[in-house]
Design an enzyme around this catalytic site. Structure first.
Site, PDB file in Angstrom:
ATOM      1  N   GLY A  32       1.150  -1.023  -0.380  1.00 51.88           N
ATOM      2  CA  GLY A  32      -0.166   0.222  -0.302  1.00 51.88           C
ATOM      3  C   GLY A  32       0.721   1.074  -0.380  1.00 51.88           C
ATOM      4  O   GLY A  32       1.562   1.448   0.766  1.00 51.88           O
ATOM      5  N   THR A  33       0.924   2.061  -0.988  1.00 49.10           N
ATOM      6  CA  THR A  33       2.148   2.619  -1.483  1.00 49.10           C
ATOM      7  C   THR A  33       1.878   4.011  -1.787  1.00 49.10           C
ATOM      8  O   THR A  33       0.101   4.656  -2.495  1.00 49.10           O
ATOM      9  CB  THR A  33       2.877   2.026  -2.452  1.00 49.10           C
ATOM     10  OG1 THR A  33       4.286   2.393  -2.135  1.00 49.10           O
ATOM     11  CG2 THR A  33       2.256   1.798  -3.750  1.00 49.10           C
ATOM     12  N   THR A  34       2.612   4.862  -2.597  1.00 49.90           N
ATOM     13  CA  THR A  34       2.997   6.005  -3.474  1.00 49.90           C
ATOM     14  C   THR A  34       4.399   5.700  -3.983  1.00 49.90           C
ATOM     15  O   THR A  34       4.534   5.507  -3.674  1.00 49.90           O
ATOM     16  CB  THR A  34       2.824   6.917  -2.812  1.00 49.90           C
ATOM     17  OG1 THR A  34       2.707   7.262  -1.335  1.00 49.90           O
ATOM     18  CG2 THR A  34       2.482   8.681  -3.254  1.00 49.90           C
ATOM     19  N   ASP A  49       7.487   5.521  -1.913  1.00 50.28           N
ATOM     20  CA  ASP A  49       7.429   5.967  -0.803  1.00 50.28           C
ATOM     21  C   ASP A  49       8.527   4.260  -0.600  1.00 50.28           C
ATOM     22  O   ASP A  49       8.889   4.140  -0.985  1.00 50.28           O
ATOM     23  CB  ASP A  49       6.958   6.023   0.098  1.00 50.28           C
ATOM     24  CG  ASP A  49       5.529   4.850   0.033  1.00 50.28           C
ATOM     25  OD1 ASP A  49       5.489   4.271   1.285  1.00 50.28           O
ATOM     26  OD2 ASP A  49       4.969   4.169  -1.216  1.00 50.28           O
TER      27      ASP A  49
END
Lengths: 233, 205
Positions: A32-34, A49
């Site tokens: 779960g990220t950017t 990230d």
């Protein structure tokens, strides 16, 4: 559950990890990220990230989500960690083969389309949101977005992952085409920093890479180097 | 996702030499989204008595209100300040009244006896089962991480300044491994004659 489809509950054969609580044992490891990529004058900048979560536990806080496919083409991975690693390995295998046969560097478009084929054909079994970005001598810097369902779309810049929802306004208002390398690095690092600030599933350090005809240059922003914005007390 | 992990929180309390400390993160979030970084989870219930309430944010605020009401009535009737141990029983009673439809909070209590100044810490589960300890108590979404940090860093008879350092490091390094807590921290050091409130500079991720 509003998590941009980034985490799926389901049994996964995760190795015995004493750090996980009882509820987390049946939740996938997710990035779960950017993630983000943007074209600039002469190449592309990619950024991400560094947080990987199992439920709410941060399994890895220094993850590298910018994965090399060839010397001039990288992919940014979001979604299931296992799925995206497996897909990237398969694409790398195919592209190595083609590179040996053709004797020249593959096109970014080719890599993107191989990713797409895998993500589309196995879309029911995968949770993978991927951004392919790189440089080739025919079309220069290119960014291809391959979201969950398995479509492919070339775009001047692209964001992805659960954190991207918080920065649509920022990137839409701040993007300018044909920026310099330094300005693009600033743009990506500010965007990722803003997303990290709001998204629980994103965090850690910011990893960046600049890809151009000269190859790949990697950067890391840690601690105080992350761009800062308004924070009270 | 568990209801107790919907908003996310990290709270701990530690005993020191003639002092106690209570510390909490400051995040208010809705699952993965952070809404604000200045949400209070530690409340003053008396000059030397504090309660930390991790869990569902709406219940944090409601339990605090209802508890304050009961405490005010107690102080009016008894005409004196409540002892920490008695307060713990009051909280336990309030939570057990809702045994089959509980408040989703797991409180942490820290204070000094109003007469003797003796340090007191306790925690309880969401239906009011109390646990009194002589070292530290933790509660929240990263409780396992907090147990690990406290177990390694705590030692008996820490002076207020050392206790501040210990509780700060224990809390920060625990919630840095939790995706739904953090975004700032507040520490209260409670001594016989003064209470010091400090904000910690933490990672904002």
């Amino acid at each position: 559950m509003a998590t941009s489809g980034m985490m799926t509950s389901g049994f996964s054969p995760v190795m015995a990890n004493p750090g996980m609580s009882f509820q987390e044992r049946s939740v996938e490891v997710s990035t779960g990220t950017t993630i983000m990529a943007t074209e600039f004058d002469g190449g592309v900048i990619i950024g991400a990230d560094s947080r990987t979560t199992t439920g709410a536990y941060i399994a890895n806080r220094v993850t590298d989500k910018l994965t090399k496919v060839t010397d001039y083409i990288y992919c940014c991975r979001s979604g299931s960690a296992a799925d995206t690693q497996a897909i990237a390995d398969i694409v790398k295998y195919h592209i190595n083969f083609q590179r040996m046969e053709m004797g020249e560097e593959p096109l970014v478009k080719t890599v993107a389309y191989i990713f797409k084929q895998l993500c589309y054909d196995y879309r029911d079994q995968l949770t993978a949101g991927i951004i392919v970005a790189g440089w080739d001598k025919r079309d220069g810097g290119q960014v291809y977005s391959i979201p969950i369902s398995g479509m492919v779309q070339r775009m001047p810049f692209c964001t992805g992952g659960s954190g991207s929802t918080y920065i649509y306004g920022f990137v839409d208002s701040q993007f300018k085409p044909n920026q310099s390398k330094e300005d693009s690095l600033q743009f990506v690092s500010k965007a990722v920093s803003l997303a990290i600030n709001r998204d629980g599933s994103s965090g850690g350090i910011i990893r960046l890479a600049a890809i151009s005809k000269d190859g790949v240059e990697r950067f890391t922003l840690t601690g105080d180097q992350l761009p800062k914005f308004y924070e009270d007390s | 996702m568990s209801i107790l992990a919907y908003n996310g929180a990290a709270i701990m309390a530690m005993k020191g030499k003639n002092c106690v400390a209570i510390a909490a993160d400051r995040r208010f979030g809705i699952q993965a989204q952070t809404v604000s970084m200045d949400f209070d989870k530690v409340f003053e219930m008396g000059p030397n008595l504090y309660i930390g309430l991790p869990g569902l944010a709406t219940d944090v605020q409601t339990v605090h209100s209802r508890l304050k009401f009961r405490l005010n009535m107690y102080e009016l009737r008894e005409n004196r300040r409540i002892k920490p141990k008695t307060f713990m029983s009051m909280v336990s009673n309030l939570l057990y009244e809702r045994r089959f439809g509980p408040y989703f909070v797991e409180p942490v209590i820290a204070g000094l006896d109003p007469k003797t100044g003796e340090p007191y810490i306790a925690s309880m589960d969401l239906i009011g089962c109390p646990m009194e300890t002589n070292d530290f108590v933790v509660s929240g979404t990263c409780s396992e991480q907090m147990y690990g940090m406290c177990e390694s860093l705590w030692e008996p008879d820490l002076e207020p300044d050392d206790l501040f350092e210990t509780i700060s490091q224990a809390l920060m390094n625990a919630f840095d491994r939790d995706a739904v807590s953090g975004w700032g921290a507040v520490v209260y050091i409670i001594e016989k004659d003064k209470v010091t409130k400090k904000m910690l500079k933490t990672r904002q991720d």
